[in-house]
Design a protein around this motif. Structure first.
Motif, PDB file in Angstrom:
ATOM      1  N   GLY A   1     -18.341  16.993   4.477  1.00 15.71           N
ATOM      2  CA  GLY A   1     -18.880  16.433   5.707  1.00 15.71           C
ATOM      3  C   GLY A   1     -17.968  15.415   6.367  1.00 15.71           C
ATOM      4  O   GLY A   1     -18.073  15.167   7.577  1.00 15.71           O
ATOM      5  N   ARG A   2     -17.047  14.833   5.598  1.00 15.34           N
ATOM      6  CA  ARG A   2     -16.095  13.895   6.184  1.00 15.34           C
ATOM      7  C   ARG A   2     -15.186  14.571   7.202  1.00 15.34           C
ATOM      8  O   ARG A   2     -14.600  13.896   8.055  1.00 15.34           O
ATOM      9  N   ALA A   3     -15.039  15.885   7.093  1.00 13.40           N
ATOM     10  CA  ALA A   3     -14.200  16.603   8.065  1.00 13.40           C
ATOM     11  C   ALA A   3     -14.757  16.427   9.471  1.00 13.40           C
ATOM     12  O   ALA A   3     -13.993  16.284  10.440  1.00 13.40           O
ATOM     13  N   GLY A   4     -16.075  16.427   9.587  1.00 11.35           N
ATOM     14  CA  GLY A   4     -16.688  16.202  10.892  1.00 11.35           C
ATOM     15  C   GLY A   4     -16.410  14.802  11.413  1.00 11.35           C
ATOM     16  O   GLY A   4     -16.198  14.604  12.623  1.00 11.35           O
ATOM     17  N   ARG A   5     -16.403  13.818  10.515  1.00 14.82           N
ATOM     18  CA  ARG A   5     -16.088  12.447  10.936  1.00 14.82           C
ATOM     19  C   ARG A   5     -14.644  12.331  11.394  1.00 14.82           C
ATOM     20  O   ARG A   5     -14.328  11.613  12.351  1.00 14.82           O
ATOM     21  N   LEU A   6     -13.736  13.018  10.704  1.00 13.18           N
ATOM     22  CA  LEU A   6     -12.343  13.003  11.115  1.00 13.18           C
ATOM     23  C   LEU A   6     -12.179  13.594  12.519  1.00 13.18           C
ATOM     24  O   LEU A   6     -11.443  13.058  13.351  1.00 13.18           O
TER      25      LEU A   6
ATOM     26  N   TYR B   1      -7.036   6.667   1.617  1.00 15.14           N
ATOM     27  CA  TYR B   1      -8.036   5.635   1.320  1.00 15.14           C
ATOM     28  C   TYR B   1      -9.261   5.754   2.246  1.00 15.14           C
ATOM     29  O   TYR B   1      -9.562   4.848   3.035  1.00 15.14           O
ATOM     30  N   PRO B   2     -10.006   6.863   2.147  1.00 15.03           N
ATOM     31  CA  PRO B   2     -11.017   7.179   3.168  1.00 15.03           C
ATOM     32  C   PRO B   2     -12.215   6.244   3.225  1.00 15.03           C
ATOM     33  O   PRO B   2     -12.798   6.073   4.312  1.00 15.03           O
ATOM     34  N   GLY B   3     -12.632   5.643   2.102  1.00 18.26           N
ATOM     35  CA  GLY B   3     -13.841   4.823   2.149  1.00 18.26           C
ATOM     36  C   GLY B   3     -13.787   3.768   3.227  1.00 18.26           C
ATOM     37  O   GLY B   3     -14.689   3.646   4.066  1.00 18.26           O
TER      38      GLY B   3
END
Length: 357
Positions: free
Chosen positions: A121-126, A89-91
């Motif tokens: 780009g979410r990989a960078g946030r993770l 549930y990434p949002g």
């Protein structure tokens, strides 16, 4: 703990039980469903409040979602939360992970967002906002490591609950076909009419078929009334099902592990589809196909989703001895071998205890 969908609720509940087994005095708070609550998680919000699909629906629910985020950020402080453990549930969960990290909390992300499919780009946030990321698909870890994430493949949680049902599945002499239109209200509205019409087409050609629609407990029975078929728990249908028509997502892995041949249909709003088709970077949206590395399961997406196509694709899978059915079952076996070993929840709990110290 935070899970926004029925499958996440189930997997997070297993982790909650494993944490309690390793450290019984642990206090657990969370966003989730009845399974998490039964596992000892004090719920802050339920799945019915988070059951949104697509950007337009999110915008309509934005005031509630922002209010919920503020409540969680306060909870981090008031209850002195030591670890934030989001599930999928990434949002919402990525934003909460950022808030937790800024407050100095540890973050363990279980079931990483599918950055390999879209929004890489979410990989960078993770990597930035999580102390550790736990993946459940074998091909995910390599991409996340490229972005600097501390990542580990823990195997798929469905291996702990999957049940095989060999042999004919007959109920009062009839073969059961399951319809799995999703766990969100909008998914059901968009896909169940086509699934149900495909079922009626098959029923006219095969008198020995019966049909049931999988309904998660947080969705009302009235949502399914127009389909004209009885509803039941997804697990009950899989236990007896001869074959299935299903949406994409984790449910395809569940059906494959249960040995239930399937066809996949998926439809969203025209706007969401126009955006998504430009962002998705994988050859299939069916997890079974992606894990197996081949087109094991047929899929009909958006405009190609029609009752006629669904019925025609499912019909060759109805006979237990049919070559198409046997080929698909062999593909399921190859996929299962790539999902790791059972014991996922205990491994996630061990990571949680390590990070808490």
């Amino acid at each position: 703990m935070s899970a926004g969908e029925a499958s996440g609720d189930r997997h997070a509940a297993a982790v909650a039980r494993a944490i309690r087994a390793q450290r019984p005095a642990t206090r657990l708070f969370g966003i989730g469903g009845r399974e998490m609550e039964a596992a000892g998680v004090v719920r802050i919000a339920g799945l019915d409040e988070l059951s949104v699909m697509g950007g337009l629906e999110v915008l309509r629910r934005l005031p509630f979602l922002l209010s919920l985020e503020r409540r969680i950020r306060r909870l981090f402080r008031v209850e002195d939360i030591r670890l934030f453990l989001p599930t999928d549930y990434p949002g919402l969960n990525l934003r909460l992970a950022r808030a937790a990290r800024r407050q100095g909390r540890r973050v363990l992300y279980f079931i990483a967002p599918q950055v390999w499919a879209w929004r890489e780009g979410r990989a960078g946030r993770l990597a930035r906002d999580c102390d550790r990321v736990l993946t459940v698909l074998p091909f995910e870890a390599e991409l996340l490591r490229k972005y600097g994430a501390d990542v580990e493949f823990v195997g798929h949680p469905l291996l702990d609950t999957a049940r095989s049902h060999p042999g004919p599945r007959l109920s009062a002499g009839k073969r059961l076909i399951g319809l799995f239109p999703g766990s969100r209200a909008q998914e059901v509205r968009l896909m169940l009419p086509a699934f149900a019409e495909a079922a009626r087409r098959l029923a006219r050609r095969h008198a020995d078929l019966e049909f049931q629609v999988a309904r998660p407990s947080h969705l009302p029975e009235a949502l399914y009334a127009e389909a004209g078929f009885p509803t039941a728990d997804a697990g009950e249908i899989m236990a007896r099902g001869t074959a299935a028509i299903t949406k994409s997502g984790t449910i395809t892995l569940e059906l494959a592990l249960a040995g239930v041949p399937m066809v996949v249909g998926y439809r969203t709003t025209a706007i969401e589809w126009a955006i998504g088709r430009r962002l998705v970077r994988v050859p299939s949206i069916v997890l079974v196909n992606l894990v197996a590395g081949s087109q094991v399961v047929p899929e009909m997406l958006q405009d190609r989703l029609s009752p006629r196509r669904l019925a025609s694709a499912l019909e060759p899978l109805l006979d237990e001895a049919a070559p198409a059915r046997q080929d698909m079952l062999r593909g399921f076996a190859e996929m299962r071998d790539r999902l790791g070993e059972p014991g996922c929840a205990a491994r996630v709990a061990a990571h949680a205890m390590e990070l808490i110290g």
